[in-house]
Every structure is written in structure tokens, then in C-alpha cells.
Write an enzyme that holds these catalytic residues in place. Structure first.
Site, PDB file in Angstrom:
ATOM      1  CG  ASP A 349     -36.402  13.350   0.472  1.00 31.29           C
ATOM      2  OD1 ASP A 349     -36.126  14.295  -0.293  1.00 31.29           O
ATOM      3  OD2 ASP A 349     -36.294  12.158   0.135  1.00 31.29           O
ATOM      4  CD  GLU A 408     -23.607   7.626  -6.593  1.00 29.08           C
ATOM      5  OE1 GLU A 408     -22.479   7.324  -7.017  1.00 29.08           O
ATOM      6  OE2 GLU A 408     -23.839   7.873  -5.398  1.00 29.08           O
ATOM      7  CE  LYS A 413     -23.789  10.794  -3.993  1.00 29.50           C
ATOM      8  NZ  LYS A 413     -24.465  10.075  -2.897  1.00 29.50           N
ATOM      9  CG  HIS A 456     -21.667   0.869  -2.132  1.00 29.21           C
ATOM     10  ND1 HIS A 456     -20.981   0.152  -3.088  1.00 29.21           N
ATOM     11  CD2 HIS A 456     -22.924   1.042  -2.620  1.00 29.21           C
ATOM     12  CE1 HIS A 456     -21.789  -0.100  -4.107  1.00 29.21           C
ATOM     13  NE2 HIS A 456     -22.964   0.425  -3.842  1.00 29.21           N
TER      14      HIS A 456
END
Length: 726
Positions: A349, A408, A413, A456
Site C-alpha cells: 500500500d 475503482e 489503477k 473479481h
């Protein structure tokens, strides 16, 4: 004289003990196939008629279960083969007669269960006079989970043995009973190590025991009583029926049929009770719910778990080390599940504090397992040791697979994808855990799009069994195979879909929550909408699940999709109006903020959530409310019609994947067998006609396409004949 059959052998020793050892040659485990039933009948007849046989011992020659129950592949074909209630009765009558012959033959019969006795396996054991179980085995009557009830005497012998009150939870829950508990309940007579079961059963036989079942002794009474005057009758039958009806919403007929068998059958002689059981079994087997549950949750799920969609010709792979980008709820869950499967994990992270917080999620889950006695401390420590919390992309260098699990946002991303691509091996697979963004567009930021795929996961990852595997335009067969191998390592159930905005599960699920918003805007009572959803079999209503997902996220996803050029679907502008009103004007973000469609008690304050009273002020309820069945239809059919569009657009290719994805991923009612089975059970002509009615009343979002109408006109279905898949 010894006898060898196709599925078993019978040997008689000098003491007159006949040992029947079950071993179906072409099966990994023993199941009650037609051949085994035939051979078992012949063996029982010889035991009964041969004067040289003084007693009999039933056991298995296989390791694993003693008998793993009925042959589900045989039963699942019954509905499409024209099964009727009468034929269902006849199907179990033969086994019922054999087992009744066994227990009344006048000779003692012992059952040595060197492994678990499940379903019909336990029913065979219950017909024996003495039952010895291995100490590491379980017993269970799990038929309720397949939409059936035990048809070999289980609903009659078990309550006669241990009492109706104790038998009911075992029959209605279908859960396994450990050996020690089975002994304490009286289901078995002895528990010994697996290697000693035959010797223990034989020792009992040599003691010249009586060869009679308790229920065949004159003056026998069911333990604890039977019928309406039994002390437990109100709890078991009156309250039991009410609770069962509430829990199942009467969508699943098997639990109520089991209660009827218990109530009716235990008040009459066992021969009559067995006929009552057969009657209810025939009704269930001839209905669609059992077929749908067996096909989806047994046949197709087992195939998916065995990676049926894995491309041929690609060597089997194993992930040794996985990188997880993002230590939020999803990333932390993926890290925990991977470490639990024995895979080393790099959990990355932006800050060390965030990465450590993600690792701490695993520590908390492991501690719960320790406290519940599910895992020793040493094993939990080893699992946690596999997770490296870091901010250094260089730690990803030797990962076989990297899963991007940031939120999202395309820019975020793209950034983490580029950074990971700079350090990982050229052979490594890169997967995005996106729920809506097209995989092909995300792969543009990865230098090797053939190695890019979508995985997913569903939240919480440690509990949700499904993984939706999304194949991008450039994804290679090798990458798909390796991704499926990883899902298999995690012991999760994969479905494979093609690239599209929202893929399959998110696309279909969005119609559920959006239809709820549209009904609210029309003036339908929000309580009616939520309750109708539960009555249809959904685990939670569209408003409750929207709050869990958060209204803010839904709004962002829709706006992002429109910004990306995704066409606006009918009714979407109205849905946006509802979301913008709640989020933008009233600050109602969802459950995490304590305010969404529902009001939530403050942290640490006792209380229950309640629908926000302000909903009725913003969208006044109309005077004439729709019928519950109409609301249920809208929630079921809107997802089903969207599924047909996914088939038409080749987003999903296999109806089994649609069924599994809808049940395991988005909570479509399991009694339907899944969304494709729901359509096929209705029949395409009837489904199309109802969609046209809904479209004429509520709008074109329900309208069937010309492609779908042609399928209906041609007499087609989504599922192939069952005989071709079993």
C-alpha cells in the site's frame, strides 16, 4: 460360499458372519447407484435365506466415506426425463423394501463405518441393528440442501431412534454430526479408530445379540413422544413450521415436507411411515426446485471447482508467491485467503501504516479461528508469517501473480499497474480485481496484455466463495489457465466471462438495486419493496444492499461509465436522480455513514436499522400499492432479462456460469437454480411473454430482444440437456 458382485463382495467365515464389503469399481467413492442397489438387494436376500449365515457385517473397502449418499447424477436427470410423483415413489420403494428386509430378517446386522456415512449411507446404517463409526468420521442427512428429503427411511428411523425433537434439526439443517456427538445422541452405538471398526462390529455380532430394531418391539414408543400431544409438539411442529416458513418463504418445499414426514410418519407403524416418506419424496423429486438445486449447486458447482473452463493443453501451475496491491478491505481479504492456502503474500500500500492495517485484518481473523478452536496457534502464526506488509514495489520482484485491488479509479489503477510492471517478471500474471471497469482498457497500462486478466473477488473475500474471471481481448489461454489454477488453490468457485463494462455479476446486480430505486421513485412503499425481495428469496432487499455497497459508490460508478461512453440504459436517468438526491442533497451515503436508505444506530448504541422516514417525504407513496407478487416479478425478471442480453452479447457463454455467478456472487434466489435456470424453468415462451407485459407496463428495460424471441419461437433453452453434462 462367497459371492462377488459388481459393486460389493460377500464372504462368510467359520463363525457364520457374512461380511458385505462395498466397493464400486468405477467410482472414487461409494454412492447408491442402481447397480449397488441391485447388488445390495441380492446380498440382503442371501443373508436372510442362507442358514449358514448367523449374522452380517456391512462395511466399505474404500478409504473415505462408507457410502456418500445417493447418485445425484441419476436423480438430477429425473425431472427432464418426465419424473412424476408416482415414479418418484417407485424409485425409493425398492431400497426401502430392501432395508426393511434387512432389519427384519431375524439375524443381527452390524454396520462398520470406516468413513463418513452421508445421506443414503446413513440410512443404510440406520437399518442395521448395531452401528460402529470411525472417530474421525461424520454422519449426515444433507438431502434438504438438494431440495429433497431422505428417501431411504431417514425421516422415519432417525426420529424413532433418538426422538423427533433431536432428529428435526439434523434433517432440517443437513449439517454433519461429528462422531462423538453422534454417539452422545444415540445415532451410533460405538465410536472407535477407523482401523478398529470392523473388529468392533464383529465382536458385537459374536456376542449373540438380539436381531430386532427398537421400533419393532411390542409396546415401543418414539422417544420424547410423537404427534400433537407430545411435550415438544408446539416447539417442533407449530413453531417449527412457522420458523421454517419464515426462513424459506415457502420457496423451498423440502423443509416443510420433512416436518410433515416427522409429524405424520411417527404416529403410525413404520411401514406406513415409510410410505408417507416416499410420497413426499416423489413430490419433491418431480418438482423443479430439486432439479435446479442439484444441477447448479452439485453438478455444476463441482465441475466449476474442478476448473471445467480451464483451457486444454496448458501445463498445471501453482502460485508460490502473490502480490496484492492495495491493503483495503478487498486487498486484505485476498491476502488472508492466499496466505491461508499456503501462498506467500506481498501486501503493498502507499504507506506502511496502511499495509500493516491490511495485515492486521488477517491477524484478527486468525485470532477468531483460534478462539473458536478451529486452528492451533502455531498454524495461525505460520499463516500470518506468510504476509509481508510493504510499500516497496521491489518486493514484488519474484511474484508469480499480482492482484491489483485498489479502488475503482482508472488513474489510480493505471499508476499501480505501471509501477508493478516495472519490477515483476515477464512471465508473471497481472490481475485486476475490478468490479466494473473493462479489463481490456485497464490492460493498456501493462506492457504484456496477454498476461493481463480480471479476477473479481466478492466481499468479504474470506466468506464469499465466488471469483469472476474476466478474459480481456488479448488475454492468452495460458494466462486464463494460470488464473484458474490460482482460484483453485484458494478453493474458490470460478466462473469465466468475457470483457464488458460491469462484466456479468455487477451488470446484472446493478439492475436489482436500480429497479428498487425506480419503484421508490414511482411511489411504491419502500417497506413493500424490501419485504417482497425477501419473500422472493433474496438475502437482503435492494435498499439494504445498496447501503452496504454505499450509494456514493453506485453514483460514482454510473457517472464513470457514462463518462467512458457507455450508453445510457432505459430508466438510468431516473436512478441517477434518486442517487443524486440522496447523496448530493441529503448527504445519505450509506451504512458506513450511518445514513442511506436506512437510518442506523450510532456506533456502540443498541438498536436496529430502520428505513429513513424522509423517503416518503421525497417520493410520496401512491395510494394504490402493487401486489407483492408484482414487486417480486420486477426484481426477478429485470435481472433475468439483463442476463439474456449478456448471453446475446457473448459476455457470458455458459448457463452454468450464469447460475453459479448469480447465486454465489449476487444473491439470486437459490431455489431458482440461478438466473438461467429460472428462465428455463419458466420456459422461454412464457418468459418472453411476461417480459413483454412488464415492458408495456414499466418501460423498455424489460423488453425482450428479437434474438431472444427467435430462441423462444424455435423452442430453445439456455441449458443443454442434462444427459450431456452428467
Amino acid at each position: 460360499m462367497n459371492s462377488n458382485f459388481y459393486t460389493l463382495s460377500l464372504t462368510v467365515d467359520a463363525q457364520g458372519v457374512a461380511t458385505v464389503s462395498i466397493d464400486i469399481q468405477d467410482r472414487a467413492v461409494n454412492v447408491l447407484t442402481p447397480e449397488l442397489r441391485r447388488d445390495l438387494g441380492a446380498a440382503i436376500e442371501r443373508i436372510a435365506s442362507d442358514d449358514a449365515i448367523k449374522g452380517a457385517l456391512l462395511t466399505s473397502s474404500k478409504t473415505g466415506p462408507f457410502i456418500a449418499g445417493a447418485d445425484i447424477k441419476e436423480l438430477v436427470l429425473a425431472f427432464d426425463a418426465g419424473m412424476t410423483p408416482r415414479k418418484g415413489i417407485e424409485l425409493v420403494a425398492e431400497l426401502g423394501a430392501q432395508l426393511r428386509r434387512l432389519e427384519t430378517c431375524g439375524k443381527p446386522v452390524a454396520c462398520a463405518m470406516n468413513g463418513s456415512a452421508l445421506g443414503g449411507g446413513l440410512e443404510v446404517a440406520l437399518a442395521c441393528h448395531w452401528r460402529v463409526l470411525a472417530d474421525d468420521a461424520v454422519v449426515a442427512l444433507p438431502e434438504v440442501g438438494l431440495g429433497l428429503l431422505p428417501g431411504g427411511g431417514g425421516t422415519q428411523r432417525l426420529p424413532r431412534l433418538i426422538g423427533v425433537e433431536k432428529a428435526a434439526p439434523i434433517l432440517l439443517g443437513g449439517q454433519p454430526v461429528k462422531a462423538a456427538d453422534a454417539l452422545a445422541l444415540g445415532i451410533v452405538n460405538q465410536v472407535v479408530p477407523a482401523g478398529d471398526v470392523v473388529a468392533a462390529a464383529r465382536a458385537w455380532l459374536l456376542g449373540a445379540p438380539e436381531a430386532v430394531q427398537p421400533w419393532d418391539v411390542k409396546g415401543y414408543r418414539v422417544p420424547g413422544g410423537a404427534g400433537p400431544m407430545a411435550p415438544h409438539a408446539v416447539k417442533t411442529f407449530t413453531l417449527g413450521t412457522a420458523i421454517t416458513s419464515r426462513n424459506t418463504q415457502r420457496n423451498y418445499p423440502a423443509p416443510l415436507a420433512i416436518l410433515s414426514c416427522l409429524y405424520e410418519g411417527t404416529q403410525v407403524p413404520i411401514e406406513v411411515g415409510l410410505r408417507i416418506e416416499g410420497k413426499y419424496f416423489g413430490q419433491l423429486l418431480s418438482g423443479p426446485v430439486a432439479r435446479n438445486l442439484m444441477r447448479t449447486m452439485f453438478i455444476n458447482k463441482n465441475s466449476a471447482d474442478k476448473l471445467v473452463r480451464r483451457p486444454a493443453g496448458v501445463d498445471k501451475s501453482k502460485v508460490r508467491k502473490v502480490g496484492v496491491l492495495g491493503a483495503g478491505m478487498m486487498g486484505a481479504g485476498i491476502a488472508y485467503t492466499s496466505a491461508l492456502a499456503g501462498i506467500d503474500v506481498v501486501l503493498l500500500d502507499t504507506t506502511q501504516q496502511a499495509a500493516e492495517k491490511g495485515k492486521d485484518y488477517s491477524a484478527q481473523l486468525l485470532q477468531k479461528n483460534i478462539q473458536r478452536g478451529k486452528m492451533p496457534e502455531a498454524k495461525a502464526a505460520a499463516v500470518l508469517e506468510r504476509i509481508l506488509a510493504t510499500t516497496d514495489y521491489g518486493d514484488l520482484r519474484d511474484c508469480d501473480l499480482v492482484v491489483e485491488a485498489v479502488f475503482e479509479n482508472r488513474a489510480v489503477k493505471a499508476d499501480v499497474t505501471r509501477k508493478a510492471a516495472e519490477v515483476i517478471a515477464s512471465s508473471a500474471v497481472f490481475a485486476s480485481n475490478t468490479s466494473t471497469l473493462p479489463i481490456t482498457s485497464l490492460s493498456e497500462h501493462f506492457p504484456r496484455p496477454r498476461n493481463f486478466i480480471g479476477l473479481h473477488f466478492f466481499s468479504p473475500v474470506d466468506k464469499m466463495p465466488l471469483v469472476e474471471v474476466i478474459v480481456g481481448r488479448d488475454t492468452s489461454d495460458e494466462t486464463l489457465a494460470r488464473a484458474l489454477d490460482y482460484v483453485g488453490q484458494l478453493k474458490k468457485t470460478p466462473i469465466v466471462v468475457n470483457d464488458s463494462p460491469g462484466f456479468f455479476t455487477s451488470r446484472v446486480f446493478s439492475t436489482y438495486i436500480q429497479e428498487g430505486a425506480l419503484m421508490l421513485e414511482e411511489g411504491v412503499s419502500p417497506a413493500l419493496i424490501e419485504n417482497a425481495a425477501r419473500q422472493a428469496g433474496f438475502p437482503v432487499g435492494p435498499f439494504a444492499v445498496s447501503d452496504e455497497v454505499t450509494l456514493e459508490l453506485q453514483l460514482k460508478v454510473i457517472e464513470q461509465n457514462l463518462q467512458d461512453g457507455q450508453p445510457e440504459t432505459p430508466g438510468l436517468s431516473r436512478v441517477l436522480g434518486v442517487l443524486r438526491t440522496l447523496v448530493g442533497e441529503h448527504g445519505r451515503i450509506g451504512k458506513r455513514a450511518g445514513a442511506g436508505y436506512y437510518d442506523y444506530p450510532a456506533p456502540g448504541v443498541e438498536g436496529r436499522k430502520a428505513l429513513w422516514a424522509g423517503l416518503a417525504q421525497i417520493w410520496p407513496m401512491k395510494e394504490n400499492q402493487p401486489a407483492v407478487e408484482e414487486v417480486k416479478a420486477r426484481l426477478l425478471y429485470i435481472q433475468a432479462i439483463e442476463t439474456t442480453r449478456c448471453f446475446e452479447e457473448d459476455v457470458i457463454s455458459h448457463p452454468a456460469d450464469a447460475d453459479l455467478g448469480s447465486i454465489l456472487g449476487i444473491g439470486f434466489p437459490s431455489w431458482t437454480g440461478g438466473v438461467a435456470s429460472f428462465i428455463d424453468t419458466l420456459g422461454l415462451p412464457a418468459f418472453v411473454a411476461e417480459c413483454e407485459r412488464l415492458a408495456s407496463t414499466y418501460g423498455p428495460r424489460f423488453a425482450p430482444s428479437p434474438w431472444l424471441k427467435d430462441k423462444a419461437d424455435n423452442g430453445e433453452s439456455f441449458h443443454p440437456p442434462l444427459s450431456s453434462i452428467v
